[in-house]
Scaffold this motif. Structure first.
Motif, mmCIF file in Angstrom:
data_model
loop_
_atom_site.group_PDB
_atom_site.id
_atom_site.type_symbol
_atom_site.label_atom_id
_atom_site.label_comp_id
_atom_site.label_asym_id
_atom_site.label_seq_id
_atom_site.Cartn_x
_atom_site.Cartn_y
_atom_site.Cartn_z
ATOM 1 N N ARG A 151 0.823 -1.214 0.000
ATOM 2 C CA ARG A 151 0.000 0.000 0.000
ATOM 3 C C ARG A 151 0.852 1.258 0.000
ATOM 4 O O ARG A 151 0.502 2.254 -0.622
ATOM 5 N N GLU A 152 1.979 1.194 0.718
ATOM 6 C CA GLU A 152 2.863 2.350 0.805
ATOM 7 C C GLU A 152 3.873 2.371 -0.336
ATOM 8 O O GLU A 152 4.664 3.302 -0.449
ATOM 9 N N ARG A 153 3.866 1.305 -1.163
ATOM 10 C CA ARG A 153 4.785 1.173 -2.292
ATOM 11 C C ARG A 153 6.232 1.294 -1.814
ATOM 12 O O ARG A 153 7.054 2.016 -2.377
ATOM 13 N N LEU A 154 6.525 0.554 -0.751
ATOM 14 C CA LEU A 154 7.819 0.621 -0.077
ATOM 15 C C LEU A 154 8.404 -0.781 0.039
ATOM 16 O O LEU A 154 7.703 -1.718 0.427
ATOM 17 N N ARG A 180 18.153 -4.571 -10.416
ATOM 18 C CA ARG A 180 16.886 -5.017 -9.829
ATOM 19 C C ARG A 180 16.185 -3.860 -9.124
ATOM 20 O O ARG A 180 14.983 -3.676 -9.238
ATOM 21 N N ARG A 181 16.950 -3.056 -8.390
ATOM 22 C CA ARG A 181 16.362 -1.905 -7.698
ATOM 23 C C ARG A 181 15.773 -0.908 -8.701
ATOM 24 O O ARG A 181 14.718 -0.338 -8.468
ATOM 25 N N ILE A 182 16.454 -0.727 -9.798
ATOM 26 C CA ILE A 182 15.935 0.175 -10.832
ATOM 27 C C ILE A 182 14.604 -0.353 -11.362
ATOM 28 O O ILE A 182 13.648 0.409 -11.541
ATOM 29 N N ARG A 183 14.520 -1.667 -11.599
ATOM 30 C CA ARG A 183 13.258 -2.251 -12.077
ATOM 31 C C ARG A 183 12.150 -2.075 -11.045
ATOM 32 O O ARG A 183 11.012 -1.746 -11.395
ATOM 33 N N LEU A 184 12.476 -2.273 -9.777
ATOM 34 C CA LEU A 184 11.475 -2.089 -8.720
ATOM 35 C C LEU A 184 11.030 -0.630 -8.648
ATOM 36 O O LEU A 184 9.834 -0.346 -8.488
ATOM 37 N N GLU A 185 11.971 0.286 -8.754
ATOM 38 C CA GLU A 185 11.637 1.715 -8.735
ATOM 39 C C GLU A 185 10.738 2.060 -9.924
ATOM 40 O O GLU A 185 9.789 2.822 -9.788
ATOM 41 N N ARG A 186 11.015 1.473 -11.083
ATOM 42 C CA ARG A 186 10.187 1.740 -12.262
ATOM 43 C C ARG A 186 8.774 1.207 -12.083
ATOM 44 O O ARG A 186 7.835 1.695 -12.714
ATOM 45 N N LEU A 187 8.620 0.210 -11.227
ATOM 46 C CA LEU A 187 7.290 -0.316 -10.909
ATOM 47 C C LEU A 187 6.579 0.550 -9.880
ATOM 48 O O LEU A 187 5.446 0.266 -9.492
ATOM 49 N N GLY A 188 7.257 1.598 -9.422
ATOM 50 C CA GLY A 188 6.635 2.524 -8.481
ATOM 51 C C GLY A 188 6.952 2.248 -7.027
ATOM 52 O O GLY A 188 6.341 2.842 -6.145
ATOM 53 N N LEU A 189 7.912 1.370 -6.766
ATOM 54 C CA LEU A 189 8.294 1.081 -5.387
ATOM 55 C C LEU A 189 9.489 1.931 -4.983
ATOM 56 O O LEU A 189 10.413 2.135 -5.777
ATOM 57 N N HIS A 190 9.456 2.419 -3.752
ATOM 58 C CA HIS A 190 10.639 3.073 -3.198
ATOM 59 C C HIS A 190 11.428 1.980 -2.486
ATOM 60 O O HIS A 190 10.913 1.338 -1.571
#
Length: 96
Positions: free
Chosen positions: A9-12, A34-44
């Motif tokens: 819910r917090e995209r964290l 991998r972190r870049i892909r996660l960030e692109r999915l809207g996750l911090h």
């Protein structure tokens, strides 16, 4: 992809970079991608290391950042040192 800890819910996301599995350069490069892909999915994504978990003051700062990011409350209590220890054990049972 899976995250070590995720608050959808917090995209964290919290990613634990262990010394055992994240010390060589090729692994670090894969983790960065991998972190870049996660960030692109809207996750911090918050990466953490063993030193942050094992040091009580650093762990407190990490915990307070997570409290702020997730919109939770932190009500300090007299038994906070014990609760902090229990939280570290729950979050990272493999770390002694």
């Amino acid at each position: 992809m899976r995250c070590d800890m995720l608050w959808p819910r917090e995209r964290l996301a919290l990613e634990y970079d262990s010394d055992m599995f994240h010390s060589d350069e090729s692994r670090q490069n894969r983790d960065a991608d991998r972190r870049i892909r996660l960030e692109r999915l809207g996750l911090h994504v918050i990466p953490i290391r063993r030193a942050q978990v094992m040091n009580a003051n650093k762990f407190d700062r990490l915990a307070m950042m997570l409290v702020e990011r997730t919109g939770k409350r932190h009500d300090p209590c007299p038994d906070w040192p014990l609760r902090r220890y229990e939280l570290r054990q729950w979050m990272f049972p493999w770390i002694k």
